[in-house]
Design a protein around this motif. Structure first.
Motif, mmCIF file in Angstrom:
data_model
loop_
_atom_site.group_PDB
_atom_site.id
_atom_site.type_symbol
_atom_site.label_atom_id
_atom_site.label_comp_id
_atom_site.label_asym_id
_atom_site.label_seq_id
_atom_site.Cartn_x
_atom_site.Cartn_y
_atom_site.Cartn_z
ATOM 1 N N GLY A 111 0.812 -1.218 0.000
ATOM 2 C CA GLY A 111 0.000 0.000 0.000
ATOM 3 C C GLY A 111 0.841 1.260 0.000
ATOM 4 O O GLY A 111 2.044 1.246 -0.283
ATOM 5 N N LYS A 112 0.199 2.363 0.334
ATOM 6 C CA LYS A 112 0.865 3.663 0.418
ATOM 7 C C LYS A 112 1.673 3.717 1.716
ATOM 8 O O LYS A 112 1.134 3.559 2.806
ATOM 9 C CB LYS A 112 -0.164 4.791 0.412
ATOM 10 C CG LYS A 112 0.464 6.160 0.549
ATOM 11 C CD LYS A 112 -0.592 7.252 0.610
ATOM 12 C CE LYS A 112 0.086 8.591 0.862
ATOM 13 N NZ LYS A 112 -0.897 9.640 1.113
ATOM 14 N N LEU A 137 -0.980 2.194 4.272
ATOM 15 C CA LEU A 137 -2.409 2.197 4.046
ATOM 16 C C LEU A 137 -2.705 1.405 2.774
ATOM 17 O O LEU A 137 -2.223 1.755 1.696
ATOM 18 C CB LEU A 137 -2.938 3.627 3.901
ATOM 19 C CG LEU A 137 -4.435 3.763 3.643
ATOM 20 C CD1 LEU A 137 -5.257 3.131 4.772
ATOM 21 C CD2 LEU A 137 -4.809 5.227 3.467
ATOM 22 N N CYS A 138 -3.461 0.324 2.935
ATOM 23 C CA CYS A 138 -3.809 -0.540 1.797
ATOM 24 C C CYS A 138 -5.264 -0.293 1.413
ATOM 25 O O CYS A 138 -6.152 -0.343 2.267
ATOM 26 C CB CYS A 138 -3.616 -2.006 2.164
ATOM 27 S SG CYS A 138 -1.909 -2.413 2.551
ATOM 28 N N GLU A 139 -5.471 -0.009 0.156
ATOM 29 C CA GLU A 139 -6.824 0.205 -0.347
ATOM 30 C C GLU A 139 -7.211 -0.977 -1.211
ATOM 31 O O GLU A 139 -6.343 -1.675 -1.683
ATOM 32 C CB GLU A 139 -6.879 1.513 -1.134
ATOM 33 C CG GLU A 139 -6.601 2.712 -0.246
ATOM 34 C CD GLU A 139 -6.718 4.037 -0.981
ATOM 35 O OE1 GLU A 139 -7.147 4.048 -2.152
ATOM 36 O OE2 GLU A 139 -6.390 5.048 -0.380
ATOM 37 N N PRO A 140 -8.424 -1.299 -1.459
ATOM 38 C CA PRO A 140 -9.608 -0.503 -1.156
ATOM 39 C C PRO A 140 -10.186 -0.764 0.227
ATOM 40 O O PRO A 140 -11.094 -0.063 0.654
ATOM 41 C CB PRO A 140 -10.609 -0.944 -2.229
ATOM 42 C CG PRO A 140 -10.260 -2.379 -2.472
ATOM 43 C CD PRO A 140 -8.761 -2.457 -2.290
ATOM 44 N N ASP A 141 -9.678 -1.753 0.970
ATOM 45 C CA ASP A 141 -10.284 -2.081 2.263
ATOM 46 C C ASP A 141 -9.810 -1.172 3.398
ATOM 47 O O ASP A 141 -10.261 -1.293 4.520
ATOM 48 C CB ASP A 141 -10.047 -3.547 2.624
ATOM 49 C CG ASP A 141 -8.574 -3.869 2.822
ATOM 50 O OD1 ASP A 141 -7.716 -3.004 2.542
ATOM 51 O OD2 ASP A 141 -8.277 -4.990 3.262
ATOM 52 N N GLU A 142 -8.883 -0.243 3.117
ATOM 53 C CA GLU A 142 -8.369 0.722 4.079
ATOM 54 C C GLU A 142 -7.739 0.073 5.307
ATOM 55 O O GLU A 142 -7.861 0.573 6.423
ATOM 56 C CB GLU A 142 -9.444 1.733 4.467
ATOM 57 C CG GLU A 142 -9.901 2.584 3.303
ATOM 58 C CD GLU A 142 -10.848 3.700 3.695
ATOM 59 O OE1 GLU A 142 -11.314 3.730 4.844
ATOM 60 O OE2 GLU A 142 -11.102 4.548 2.846
ATOM 61 N N THR A 143 -7.078 -1.052 5.094
ATOM 62 C CA THR A 143 -6.318 -1.677 6.172
ATOM 63 C C THR A 143 -5.085 -0.832 6.439
ATOM 64 O O THR A 143 -4.397 -0.400 5.519
ATOM 65 C CB THR A 143 -5.880 -3.102 5.775
ATOM 66 O OG1 THR A 143 -7.051 -3.877 5.500
ATOM 67 C CG2 THR A 143 -5.072 -3.760 6.879
ATOM 68 N N LEU A 144 -4.817 -0.578 7.708
ATOM 69 C CA LEU A 144 -3.654 0.214 8.088
ATOM 70 C C LEU A 144 -2.675 -0.656 8.860
ATOM 71 O O LEU A 144 -3.033 -1.271 9.860
ATOM 72 C CB LEU A 144 -4.072 1.410 8.952
ATOM 73 C CG LEU A 144 -2.938 2.334 9.402
ATOM 74 C CD1 LEU A 144 -2.352 3.068 8.201
ATOM 75 C CD2 LEU A 144 -3.437 3.326 10.439
#
Length: 172
Positions: A111-112, A137-144
């Motif tokens: 992710g970012k 930050l991993c999208e699309p599930d917005e796991t941090l």
């Protein structure tokens, strides 16, 4: 590299075990840094630089990291081919290997990557903040994902037993 809060998450285990330590520590002088704490600061600087530059730790093998005497000032990275008067911490094989393990773990989710992010924890305790070494930050599930580089020898630190990491998750 950023400042430490009076109620920093890195001292959470002590405060949980002994809440009175906050007031007691106010009257004590700040302890001087040690070789080991400074070496850890150098390893953190290497990790942060590699994340920002999107490179591996090997890129800085045999370089020297000179810490600043001024709080909040970034460490200097000195190339041994252009610098004759080397002082500080050499990026040796052990540091390259350890920091690379951290970099690989941070990059794995894909992710970012947000290095050295100050986290407000005012909603937990007034005046509390901390700095996460890296967040992903991993999208699309917005796991941090929250990463805290631990460098050196001694006791193993496990996330499920790490009050510092648990508190960082409240500030993200």
């Amino acid at each position: 590299m950023t400042a430490h809060a009076k109620l920093s998450p890195s001292a959470a285990a002590r405060r949980i075990s002994c809440p009175g330590s906050v007031r007691l520590c106010e009257s004590l002088p700040k302890p001087p840094s040690t070789f080991y704490s400074d070496e850890g600061t150098a390893a953190h600087a290497l990790g942060e630089r590699c994340l920002i530059e999107k490179c591996d730790a090997e890129r800085y093998a045999n370089w020297w990291i000179k810490l600043s005497d001024k709080w909040g000032e970034s460490p200097a990275f000195l190339n041994p081919t252009t610098c004759r008067n080397l002082e500080g911490f050499e990026v040796d094989g052990e540091m390259v290997e350890s920091v690379q393990m951290y970099l690989d773990a941070v990059r794995a989710p894909g992710g970012k990557i947000i290095p050295e992010q100050r986290l407000s924890l005012e909603h937990v305790v007034q005046g509390m903040f901390g700095t996460a070494d890296a967040q992903v930050l991993c999208e699309p599930d917005e796991t941090l994902w929250i990463w805290d580089l631990k460098y050196g020898q001694g006791l193993a630190v496990h996330p499920e037993e790490n009050e510092q990491a648990m508190i960082y998750s409240l500030g993200s």
